[in-house]
Design a protein around this motif. Sequence first.
Motif, PDB file in Angstrom:
ATOM      1  N   GLY A  10       0.795  -1.213  -0.022  1.00 18.03           N
ATOM      2  CA  GLY A  10       0.153  -0.005   0.113  1.00 18.03           C
ATOM      3  C   GLY A  10       1.067   1.332  -0.076  1.00 18.03           C
ATOM      4  N   TYR A  11       0.160   1.923   0.761  1.00 13.69           N
ATOM      5  CA  TYR A  11       0.891   3.620   0.667  1.00 13.69           C
ATOM      6  C   TYR A  11       1.471   3.942   2.120  1.00 13.69           C
ATOM      7  N   PRO A  12       2.320   4.689   2.242  1.00 20.29           N
ATOM      8  CA  PRO A  12       2.790   4.911   3.757  1.00 20.29           C
ATOM      9  C   PRO A  12       1.642   5.409   4.771  1.00 20.29           C
ATOM     10  N   ALA A  13       0.780   5.927   4.329  1.00 19.66           N
ATOM     11  CA  ALA A  13      -0.314   6.651   5.042  1.00 19.66           C
ATOM     12  C   ALA A  13      -1.409   5.660   4.962  1.00 19.66           C
ATOM     13  N   ARG A  14      -1.274   4.450   4.269  1.00 12.93           N
ATOM     14  CA  ARG A  14      -2.616   3.836   4.047  1.00 12.93           C
ATOM     15  C   ARG A  14      -2.153   2.532   3.403  1.00 12.93           C
ATOM     16  N   SER A  15      -2.423   1.455   4.431  1.00 13.32           N
ATOM     17  CA  SER A  15      -2.171   0.130   3.945  1.00 13.32           C
ATOM     18  C   SER A  15      -3.201  -0.341   3.097  1.00 13.32           C
ATOM     19  N   VAL A  16      -2.846  -0.939   1.922  1.00 14.99           N
ATOM     20  CA  VAL A  16      -4.177  -1.550   1.108  1.00 14.99           C
ATOM     21  C   VAL A  16      -4.312  -3.016   1.177  1.00 14.99           C
ATOM     22  N   LEU A  17      -3.265  -3.709   1.503  1.00 17.46           N
ATOM     23  CA  LEU A  17      -3.264  -5.316   1.549  1.00 17.46           C
ATOM     24  C   LEU A  17      -2.708  -5.708   2.626  1.00 17.46           C
ATOM     25  N   GLU A  18      -2.982  -6.610   3.644  1.00 17.75           N
ATOM     26  CA  GLU A  18      -2.313  -6.895   4.838  1.00 17.75           C
ATOM     27  C   GLU A  18      -2.006  -8.759   4.842  1.00 17.75           C
ATOM     28  N   ASP A  19      -1.043  -9.018   5.439  1.00 18.04           N
ATOM     29  CA  ASP A  19      -0.588 -10.205   5.577  1.00 18.04           C
ATOM     30  C   ASP A  19      -0.943 -11.149   4.451  1.00 18.04           C
ATOM     31  N   VAL A  20      -0.300 -11.057   3.498  1.00 18.77           N
ATOM     32  CA  VAL A  20      -0.469 -11.940   2.154  1.00 18.77           C
ATOM     33  C   VAL A  20       0.680 -12.978   2.261  1.00 18.77           C
ATOM     34  N   THR A  21       0.285 -14.089   2.334  1.00 19.14           N
ATOM     35  CA  THR A  21       1.279 -15.279   2.126  1.00 19.14           C
ATOM     36  C   THR A  21       0.778 -16.238   0.990  1.00 19.14           C
ATOM     37  N   LEU A  22       1.613 -16.328   0.047  1.00 17.32           N
ATOM     38  CA  LEU A  22       1.209 -17.023  -1.485  1.00 17.32           C
ATOM     39  C   LEU A  22       2.590 -17.160  -1.883  1.00 17.32           C
ATOM     40  N   THR A  23       2.367 -18.477  -2.601  1.00 13.92           N
ATOM     41  CA  THR A  23       3.389 -18.745  -3.609  1.00 13.92           C
ATOM     42  C   THR A  23       3.126 -19.074  -5.068  1.00 13.92           C
ATOM     43  N   PHE A  24       3.528 -18.414  -6.041  1.00 10.19           N
ATOM     44  CA  PHE A  24       3.039 -18.783  -7.176  1.00 10.19           C
ATOM     45  C   PHE A  24       4.179 -19.604  -7.935  1.00 10.19           C
ATOM     46  N   GLY A  25       3.730 -20.805  -8.679  1.00 10.23           N
ATOM     47  CA  GLY A  25       4.473 -21.718  -9.013  1.00 10.23           C
ATOM     48  C   GLY A  25       4.676 -21.597 -10.427  1.00 10.23           C
ATOM     49  N   PRO A  26       5.721 -22.489 -11.121  1.00 10.74           N
ATOM     50  CA  PRO A  26       5.964 -22.234 -12.600  1.00 10.74           C
ATOM     51  C   PRO A  26       4.760 -23.345 -13.207  1.00 10.74           C
ATOM     52  N   GLY A  27       4.506 -22.963 -14.523  1.00 13.99           N
ATOM     53  CA  GLY A  27       3.621 -23.522 -15.306  1.00 13.99           C
ATOM     54  C   GLY A  27       2.128 -23.377 -14.760  1.00 13.99           C
ATOM     55  N   GLU A  28       1.899 -22.316 -13.894  1.00  7.39           N
ATOM     56  CA  GLU A  28       0.265 -22.222 -13.274  1.00  7.39           C
ATOM     57  C   GLU A  28       0.160 -20.859 -13.724  1.00  7.39           C
ATOM     58  N   LEU A  29      -1.286 -20.815 -14.321  1.00  3.00           N
ATOM     59  CA  LEU A  29      -1.785 -19.487 -14.489  1.00  3.00           C
ATOM     60  C   LEU A  29      -2.521 -19.015 -13.551  1.00  3.00           C
ATOM     61  N   THR A  30      -2.197 -18.015 -12.627  1.00  2.00           N
ATOM     62  CA  THR A  30      -3.119 -17.558 -11.907  1.00  2.00           C
ATOM     63  C   THR A  30      -3.817 -16.373 -11.766  1.00  2.00           C
ATOM     64  N   VAL A  31      -4.890 -16.083 -11.528  1.00  4.27           N
ATOM     65  CA  VAL A  31      -5.863 -15.169 -12.062  1.00  4.27           C
ATOM     66  C   VAL A  31      -6.220 -14.291 -10.663  1.00  4.27           C
ATOM     67  N   LEU A  32      -5.834 -13.007 -10.480  1.00  5.58           N
ATOM     68  CA  LEU A  32      -6.218 -12.230  -9.277  1.00  5.58           C
ATOM     69  C   LEU A  32      -7.767 -11.499  -9.673  1.00  5.58           C
ATOM     70  N   ALA A  33      -8.434 -11.612  -8.511  1.00  5.23           N
ATOM     71  CA  ALA A  33      -9.731 -11.146  -8.917  1.00  5.23           C
ATOM     72  C   ALA A  33     -10.226 -10.375  -7.515  1.00  5.23           C
ATOM     73  N   GLY A  34     -11.038  -9.478  -7.582  1.00  2.00           N
ATOM     74  CA  GLY A  34     -11.728  -8.799  -6.410  1.00  2.00           C
ATOM     75  C   GLY A  34     -12.186  -7.339  -7.027  1.00  2.00           C
ATOM     76  N   PRO A  35     -13.171  -6.959  -5.951  1.00  5.17           N
ATOM     77  CA  PRO A  35     -13.685  -5.679  -6.203  1.00  5.17           C
ATOM     78  C   PRO A  35     -12.729  -4.511  -6.842  1.00  5.17           C
ATOM     79  N   ASN A  36     -13.220  -3.582  -7.345  1.00  4.91           N
ATOM     80  CA  ASN A  36     -12.360  -2.188  -7.811  1.00  4.91           C
ATOM     81  C   ASN A  36     -11.771  -1.792  -6.507  1.00  4.91           C
ATOM     82  N   GLY A  37     -10.546  -1.406  -6.426  1.00  7.06           N
ATOM     83  CA  GLY A  37      -9.737  -0.835  -5.534  1.00  7.06           C
ATOM     84  C   GLY A  37      -9.560  -1.982  -4.201  1.00  7.06           C
ATOM     85  N   CYS A  38      -9.665  -3.072  -4.378  1.00  5.06           N
ATOM     86  CA  CYS A  38      -9.132  -3.883  -3.496  1.00  5.06           C
ATOM     87  C   CYS A  38      -7.424  -4.109  -3.408  1.00  5.06           C
ATOM     88  N   GLY A  39      -6.855  -3.645  -4.325  1.00  6.66           N
ATOM     89  CA  GLY A  39      -5.476  -3.589  -4.303  1.00  6.66           C
ATOM     90  C   GLY A  39      -4.535  -4.675  -5.185  1.00  6.66           C
TER      91      GLY A  39
END
Lengths: 251, 334
Positions: A10-39
């Motif tokens: 996010g930004y120094p004054a405003r965090s947009v996403l918190e505590d995200v732990t993920l691993t993206f592996g080879p050969g994998e097509l991952t789509v990020l989805a979410g409402p507008n402005g979710c980061g």
Amino acid sequence: MIQLESLRAGYPARSVLEDVTLTFGPGELTVLAGPNGCGKSTFLRTILGLQPRLGGGIWLDGQALERLTPRQRARRISYLAQSRNVPDINARRMVLHGRFPYLDYPRRYRPEDQLAVRRALEQVDALELAERPMAELSGGQRQRIYFAMVLAQDTQNVLLDEPTAYLDVSCQLEVMALARRMADEGRTVVLVLHDLCLALRAADRLVVFAEGRLQADGPPEKLCADGVLERVFGVTVRRVQTASGWRYYYA
Amino acid sequence: MKSWRSSSTRIRELTVLSGLVLALAGLSLCFGGVAVSPAAVWRALCGAGGSDAAARIVRYVYFPRTCGCLLAGGALACSGAIIQNVLANPLAAPNLIGVNAGAGLMVALSCALFPEKPCGPLAAFLGALAGVLLVLSVARRTGASRFTVVLTGAAVSSIFGAGIDAVITFVPEALSGYSDFRVGGLFGVTMARVIPAAWVILPTLAAAFALGSEMDVLMLGTDTAQSLGLRVRSLRLVLLTLAAALAGAAVSFAGLLGFVGLIVPHIMRRLAGGESRYFLLASALGGAALLTGCDLLARVLFAPYELPVGIVLSFLGGPFFLWLLLRQRGGRTF
């Protein structure tokens, strides 16, 4: 491979996403989805190091992001930005820019760079567009050239921010086929999509963000069955079986 | 409308432009208050001709002036081209990042504090650099984005402009020296003033050309450029510093001819396309041609009297620029 540990973005004054732990592996097509402005875009920009992270760790192919120089990062991860300039150059020149991370001073293109560009243009079926000015290409043709630039960059990890925006339906399918081909070649492909049906149809894995947090992560069928999408987007998602697999629609 | 052109077309156009610069430089060496034959010019430049009047006019008046025009025109146009590329703003010019205001304030101060010997060239150069460095240092603290550079430039120029007005209010005698500088011109320029500026301009031009590929990548947009491994913030500051050095060195002996830095890159972008090295080269040649041509007119139109070149530039360049814009609006390219 991209590994994230307790990432805070996010930004120094405003965090947009918190505590995200993920691993993206080879050969994998991952789509990020979410409402507008979710980061989603902030998330991609943070992984790339375009935006400083507020906390947590990022590793690209096992190397901590902060230990890599900008040039080393550019050889590991490529990015198709959401808003792109259309410079007054031809398509081949545009794709050649993908070789920039590999050039030393005085930045002269080598035969292997020209070869990589030719191969990339062939892969996106745009060899005949090579000498055409970027400004004269249609939206779909231009997108193929941007994809060729990403391919010429020749990185293991690829991030795409809304690559189907402003494209007609056939161009959207073409773009998704290109993304699929990249994943099938063994690359780690992560993209942001707003079209939920397209995301469900194309993704190996769906990651859903909302309210500043990771809400769900898994195969599209599972997330659909769990009702996560209904909860996050406030729509009803249904699917029908067709000869070429599941097709999704929402109301 | 975009105007991408093939390499061979661009090289042909650049060759024609180079020929135009050489032709204008040749005319500038022959004409002025007194017409000198090409043969006499050649003899004078080769050291022959002894100390006859024509040889002295060529060596001490026409030659320094022609060199000054070529250098100042090329430097100002190239400075404008760099600034337009870095700020992605076709209306940007050296004055936008504090060059004119910084140079103007220092010249006004110099005229006020040392009325007998004002040191105008040095003051102008240092003022231009100081103005730009102040703009860049403030912009850097706020992220060095394109917008912060432009906004900071506007604020600093406003403050420096008030400083100039204050100096002239308290020391009205400074107005005369400052006015000459503000209008701009190469009357009375000597090699002693041109050579130090050339030592700044020529290496700086070489450095700007050497960074052409980086500038091309920067033109793809901040995010894309960074993702390709470019250090965008640092590059932006380096390029703007080069632009400041070019413009500062030019105004140090030619005064405020800011219009060159706006109009020439704007026209040359259509000729050279989006590759920075071609664009910078075309701008440098175009600037040299425009200033040399206008200076020639300033000298011969009302010979033996001459006009300040800044006036000729504005009277000719302004309508020409408007004509180009009207053609563009009509859907025609040039």
